[in-house]
Write a protein that holds these residues in place. Sequence first.
Motif, PDB file in Angstrom:
ATOM      1  N   GLU A   1      -0.077  -6.480  -6.075  1.00  0.00           N
ATOM      2  CA  GLU A   1       0.550  -6.148  -4.789  1.00  0.00           C
ATOM      3  C   GLU A   1       1.460  -4.937  -4.956  1.00  0.00           C
ATOM      4  OE1 GLU A   1       0.151  -7.537  -1.862  1.00  0.00           O
ATOM      5  OE2 GLU A   1      -0.845  -9.433  -2.335  1.00  0.00           O
ATOM      6  N   THR A   2       1.634  -4.188  -3.898  1.00  0.00           N
ATOM      7  CA  THR A   2       2.588  -3.086  -3.895  1.00  0.00           C
ATOM      8  C   THR A   2       3.977  -3.612  -4.276  1.00  0.00           C
ATOM      9  OG1 THR A   2       1.356  -1.941  -2.168  1.00  0.00           O
ATOM     10  CG2 THR A   2       3.652  -1.284  -2.469  1.00  0.00           C
TER      11      THR A   2
ATOM     12  N   CYS B   1       3.251  -1.143  -9.513  1.00  0.00           N
ATOM     13  CA  CYS B   1       2.163  -0.933  -8.565  1.00  0.00           C
ATOM     14  C   CYS B   1       2.736  -0.238  -7.332  1.00  0.00           C
ATOM     15  CB  CYS B   1       1.516  -2.266  -8.197  1.00  0.00           C
ATOM     16  SG  CYS B   1       0.150  -2.094  -7.040  1.00  0.00           S
ATOM     17  N   THR B   2       2.243   0.961  -7.040  1.00  0.00           N
ATOM     18  CA  THR B   2       2.734   1.721  -5.891  1.00  0.00           C
ATOM     19  C   THR B   2       1.823   1.586  -4.674  1.00  0.00           C
ATOM     20  OG1 THR B   2       1.663   3.713  -6.740  1.00  0.00           O
ATOM     21  CG2 THR B   2       3.983   3.377  -7.312  1.00  0.00           C
ATOM     22  N   LYS B   3       0.586   1.140  -4.885  1.00  0.00           N
ATOM     23  CA  LYS B   3      -0.365   0.850  -3.794  1.00  0.00           C
ATOM     24  C   LYS B   3      -1.206  -0.334  -4.237  1.00  0.00           C
ATOM     25  CE  LYS B   3      -0.776   5.651  -2.338  1.00  0.00           C
ATOM     26  NZ  LYS B   3      -1.648   6.823  -2.308  1.00  0.00           N
TER      27      LYS B   3
ATOM     28  N   GLU C   1      -8.989   0.337  -6.696  1.00  0.00           N
ATOM     29  CA  GLU C   1      -8.268   0.319  -5.422  1.00  0.00           C
ATOM     30  C   GLU C   1      -6.786   0.452  -5.736  1.00  0.00           C
ATOM     31  OE1 GLU C   1     -10.876  -2.974  -2.929  1.00  0.00           O
ATOM     32  OE2 GLU C   1      -9.060  -3.610  -3.945  1.00  0.00           O
ATOM     33  N   GLY C   2      -6.068   1.170  -4.919  1.00  0.00           N
ATOM     34  CA  GLY C   2      -4.623   1.266  -5.086  1.00  0.00           C
ATOM     35  C   GLY C   2      -4.206   2.180  -6.220  1.00  0.00           C
ATOM     36  N   GLN C   3      -2.955   1.981  -6.665  1.00  0.00           N
ATOM     37  CA  GLN C   3      -2.392   2.841  -7.708  1.00  0.00           C
ATOM     38  C   GLN C   3      -1.277   2.132  -8.448  1.00  0.00           C
ATOM     39  OE1 GLN C   3      -1.827   7.188  -7.154  1.00  0.00           O
ATOM     40  NE2 GLN C   3       0.347   6.656  -7.161  1.00  0.00           N
ATOM     41  N   THR C   4      -1.237   2.325  -9.764  1.00  0.00           N
ATOM     42  CA  THR C   4      -0.171   1.801 -10.614  1.00  0.00           C
ATOM     43  C   THR C   4       0.315   2.929 -11.506  1.00  0.00           C
ATOM     44  OG1 THR C   4      -1.078  -0.435 -10.582  1.00  0.00           O
ATOM     45  CG2 THR C   4       0.414   0.095 -12.394  1.00  0.00           C
TER      46      THR C   4
ATOM     47  N   ASN D   1      -5.502   5.040 -11.100  1.00  0.00           N
ATOM     48  CA  ASN D   1      -6.094   4.934  -9.767  1.00  0.00           C
ATOM     49  C   ASN D   1      -7.589   5.203  -9.895  1.00  0.00           C
ATOM     50  OD1 ASN D   1      -6.386   7.763  -9.850  1.00  0.00           O
ATOM     51  ND2 ASN D   1      -4.488   8.090  -8.706  1.00  0.00           N
TER      52      ASN D   1
END
Length: 88
Positions: free
Chosen positions: A23-24, A76-78, A43-46, A59
């Motif tokens: 999770e963000t 986790c940023t996204k 998916e997303g970004q860490t 990412n």
Amino acid sequence: MQYDFLSDLIINDIRVATTLFTETGACASRRNRSNWAILLKFEGQTIYQIPSGEEFISNINNIVVLPKGCSYKWKCTKAGHFIVIEFD
């Protein structure tokens, strides 16, 4: 950080291969990682930060390799899923 260790890297034993979700805002730190790991965030970004302050983004465009014995913080940023493969 030096990257020349990858040229001699040979994977002998896969310990774990799984898909996870973060999770963000989720964050943690790890000291003296027990196994090598390859992280593929699809998916997303860490963001991973090593003790020297250098940061690495995980990412869809950037794979992260975490060496055995390394220490780091991550955030986790996204939100999103990622594949982690731990090995020796």
